[in-house]
Design an enzyme around this catalytic site. Structure first.
Site, mmCIF file in Angstrom:
data_model
loop_
_atom_site.group_PDB
_atom_site.id
_atom_site.type_symbol
_atom_site.label_atom_id
_atom_site.label_comp_id
_atom_site.label_asym_id
_atom_site.label_seq_id
_atom_site.Cartn_x
_atom_site.Cartn_y
_atom_site.Cartn_z
ATOM 1 N N ARG A 128 20.369 145.358 22.077
ATOM 2 C CA ARG A 128 20.283 144.139 21.432
ATOM 3 C C ARG A 128 20.803 143.422 23.720
ATOM 4 N NH1 ARG A 128 18.572 143.632 17.471
ATOM 5 N NH2 ARG A 128 19.831 143.658 15.805
ATOM 6 N N HIS A 185 12.342 139.366 22.231
ATOM 7 C CA HIS A 185 13.115 140.736 20.725
ATOM 8 C C HIS A 185 11.344 140.031 19.727
ATOM 9 C CE1 HIS A 185 16.967 141.521 18.755
ATOM 10 N NE2 HIS A 185 15.826 141.779 18.053
HETATM 11 P P1 NAP Z 1 21.730 154.129 14.480
HETATM 12 O O1 NAP Z 1 20.473 155.145 13.543
HETATM 13 O O2 NAP Z 1 22.963 153.965 13.923
HETATM 14 O O3 NAP Z 1 21.803 155.284 16.138
HETATM 15 C C1 NAP Z 1 22.444 154.708 17.050
HETATM 16 C C2 NAP Z 1 22.685 155.846 17.926
HETATM 17 O O4 NAP Z 1 23.257 155.243 19.048
HETATM 18 C C3 NAP Z 1 23.142 156.449 17.717
HETATM 19 O O5 NAP Z 1 22.954 158.074 18.648
HETATM 20 C C4 NAP Z 1 24.524 156.296 18.135
HETATM 21 O O6 NAP Z 1 25.394 158.120 18.592
HETATM 22 C C5 NAP Z 1 24.373 156.267 19.137
HETATM 23 N N1 NAP Z 1 25.340 155.372 19.867
HETATM 24 C C6 NAP Z 1 26.685 154.244 19.127
HETATM 25 N N2 NAP Z 1 27.073 154.150 20.283
HETATM 26 C C7 NAP Z 1 27.821 154.511 20.903
HETATM 27 C C8 NAP Z 1 27.995 155.104 22.642
HETATM 28 N N3 NAP Z 1 28.743 154.480 22.610
HETATM 29 N N4 NAP Z 1 27.765 155.612 23.341
HETATM 30 C C9 NAP Z 1 26.235 156.527 22.825
HETATM 31 N N5 NAP Z 1 25.415 156.066 22.253
HETATM 32 C C10 NAP Z 1 25.939 155.433 21.630
HETATM 33 O O7 NAP Z 1 20.770 152.724 15.002
HETATM 34 P P2 NAP Z 1 18.657 153.309 15.368
HETATM 35 O O8 NAP Z 1 18.444 152.679 14.596
HETATM 36 O O9 NAP Z 1 18.671 153.539 15.893
HETATM 37 O O10 NAP Z 1 19.205 151.466 15.392
HETATM 38 C C11 NAP Z 1 19.347 151.016 17.156
HETATM 39 C C12 NAP Z 1 19.370 149.269 17.664
HETATM 40 O O11 NAP Z 1 18.111 149.350 18.006
HETATM 41 C C13 NAP Z 1 20.209 148.601 16.153
HETATM 42 O O12 NAP Z 1 21.474 148.709 16.304
HETATM 43 C C14 NAP Z 1 19.198 147.266 17.560
HETATM 44 O O13 NAP Z 1 20.518 147.075 17.822
HETATM 45 C C15 NAP Z 1 18.278 147.893 17.958
HETATM 46 N N6 NAP Z 1 16.823 147.568 17.835
HETATM 47 C C16 NAP Z 1 16.348 146.525 17.974
HETATM 48 C C17 NAP Z 1 14.866 145.954 17.597
HETATM 49 C C18 NAP Z 1 14.369 144.701 18.428
HETATM 50 O O14 NAP Z 1 13.565 144.437 17.768
HETATM 51 N N7 NAP Z 1 14.180 145.097 19.630
HETATM 52 C C19 NAP Z 1 15.092 146.421 16.577
HETATM 53 C C20 NAP Z 1 15.262 147.454 15.421
HETATM 54 C C21 NAP Z 1 16.693 147.827 16.241
HETATM 55 P P3 NAP Z 1 25.849 158.738 17.541
HETATM 56 O O15 NAP Z 1 24.434 159.737 17.130
HETATM 57 O O16 NAP Z 1 26.803 160.026 18.362
HETATM 58 O O17 NAP Z 1 25.987 157.839 16.137
HETATM 59 C C1 GLV Z 2 15.962 143.601 14.932
HETATM 60 O O1 GLV Z 2 16.454 143.395 16.178
HETATM 61 C C2 GLV Z 2 16.514 144.479 13.883
HETATM 62 O O2 GLV Z 2 17.924 144.413 13.923
HETATM 63 O O3 GLV Z 2 15.576 144.825 12.972
#
Ligand code: NAP
Ligand code: GLV
Length: 308
Positions: A223, A271
C-alpha cells in the site's frame, strides 16, 4: 438474503447476473439502488456508503471487494461488525504474475538495459544465476506465500518476513521486529506485500533501506502509505538502492511533477499489480456467503484489533 454492492458497476452487473443464476435466494442491489434498506444484511464495497450504519440498521457484515480492507475506517464501525476481505484465485494469480515480472526484471537488470537503450548504448553486464539472487518478501499471507512459491520454483534464494512465525517450503522464514534486520540483510531484491496498518505505515524508509545489501532493489506492491518517497529517491540517487518497481503510492495518482514519473531507476505502475477477477471472485464470494449463512468461519475475516 439482501446485499448491497457499491463498487465498479460493470463487475456489479456481472455478479448480479451470476448470483441470479447460481444463488437465486440472494438478491444483490447495485448502488445507488438499495432496495428496502431495513432488509440489507450485507454491504460489499470498496468505499462503503456514507452513514452506512444509520442507513442500513440491520447490517450484519461488511465485505471488501479487494484484498485489503485498509480503505475502511474501522474505528467508525460497530466493534462487533465482521469485516471480510477478498481472497480469490484470480487476485492471487495476478499478484504472482506481477511480483514474478518485477523480480525477474530486476534480477536481469532490465531498468539498466532500458536506460542503455534510450542512450543507444550496447553494453552487456554479467548474467547472475537466480540461485545467487536473494529475494526477500515482506508479508507471508495469501499473496506473499503464493509469490514465494513461484519465486522458489524459478530458483531464487528466497526468504520471507511476517509478524508471527510462518513456515514455507524452500523459504528462510523470519518474523517480528527482532528478526527484521537479519531478513533485510539477505534481501538483494525486497518485495513488500504487507497490509497497511499503523505498524507498517512508513515502514519502507531510510532506516530500512540502510539495512539492505548495497545496490538492493525494491518491489512495492503493498500500500502506498508504506513507502517514504523522499527516502526512496535519496537511496536511489545515493546508490544505496539500484532500482525500484512501484505499484502503489500515496497519493494515487501521483501529481504530474512528482519525481517518480521520470526517475531512470523507477518503474511505476498505476496500482494494477493485481485486481479482483469478476468470475473467479464471484465463486469465492458465494462460497463465503454460504459460510456466513451456515455460521461457519469466513475466509478473509479481518482481525479488527490487528488491523488486517
Ligand atoms: P494477508 O493474507 O493478510 O497477509 C499479510 C501478511 O503480512 C501476513 O503474513 C502478516 O503476518 C504480515 N504482516 C502484517 N503486519 C506485519 C508486521 N507489522 N510485521 C511483519 N509482518 C506483518 O494479506 P494478503 O492477502 O497477502 O495481502 C497483502 C496486501 O497486499 C494487502 O493488504 C494489500 O495491501 C496488498 N495488495 C496490493 C494489491 C495491488 O494491486 N498492489 C493487490 C492486492 C493486495 P502474519 O502471517 O504473522 O499474520
Ligand atoms: C487491491 O489493491 C486490492 O486490495 O485488491
Amino acid at each position: 438474503m439482501q446485499i448491497l454492492y457499491k463498487s465498479d458497476p460493470q463487475r456489479g452487473a456481472l455478479w448480479q447476473a451470476w448470483l441470479a443464476q447460481h444463488a437465486p435466494d440472494i438478491q444483490l442491489y447495485l448502488w445507488p439502488e438499495t432496495g428496502d434498506p431495513q432488509k440489507t444484511e450485507i454491504v460489499i464495497a470498496w468505499q462503503p456508503p456514507e452513514n452506512m450504519m444509520a442507513t442500513f440498521p440491520n447490517l450484519k457484515l461488511l465485505m471488501s471487494v479487494g484484498a485489503g480492507a485498509d480503505q475502511f475506517d474501522l474505528t467508525t464501525l460497530p466493534p462487533g461488525l465482521p469485516v471480510v476481505r477478498m481472497i480469490e484465485p484470480g487476485l492471487t494469480q495476478g499478484m504472482v504474475e506481477y511480483v514474478t515480472f518485477a523480480v525477474l526484471a530486476l534480477h536481469r537488470d532490465m531498468p539498466r538495459y532500458l536506460q542503455q537503450q534510450r542512450e543507444a548504448r550496447w553494453q552487456p553486464h554479467s548474467v547472475r544465476p537466480a540461485a545467487t539472487r536473494r529475494v526477500g518478501v515482506m508479508g507471508l499471507g495469501e499473496l506473499g506465500q503464493a509469490a514465494l512459491t513461484q519465486l522458489v520454483s524459478l530458483g531464487f534464494d528466497c526468504a520471507g518476513w511476517s509478524r508471527t512465525p510462518r513456515a514455507l517450503n524452500g523459504v528462510a522464514c523470519f518474523y517480528g521486529a527482532e528478526q527484521r534486520d537479519a531478513f533485510l540483510a539477505r534481501s538483494d531484491i525486497l518485495v513488500c506485500l504487507l497490509p497497511l496498518t499503523p505498524e507498517t505505515h512508513g515502514l519502507l524508509n531510510r532506516d530500512l533501506f540502510s539495512q539492505l545489501p548495497p545496490g538492493a532493489a525494491l518491489v512495492q506492491a503493498g500500500r502506498g502509505a508504506q513507502l517514504h518517497h523522499e527516502d526512496l529517491l535519496a537511496a536511489l540517487d545515493g546508490g544505496l538502492l539500484s532500482a525500484a518497481v512501484i505499484d502503489v503510492t500515496d497519493p494515487e495518482p501521483l501529481p504530474p511533477s512528482h519525481r517518480f514519473w521520470h526517475h531512470p531507476a523507477i518503474w511505476l505502475t498505476p496500482h494494477i499489480a493485481s485486481q479482483t477477477q469478476t468470475i473467479s471472485a464471484a465463486a469465492a464470494l458465494l462460497e463465503n456467503l454460504r459460510r456466513y449463512q451456515r455460521g461457519e468461519p469466513m475466509t478473509g475475516l479481518i482481525d479488527r484489533a490487528r488491523g488486517y
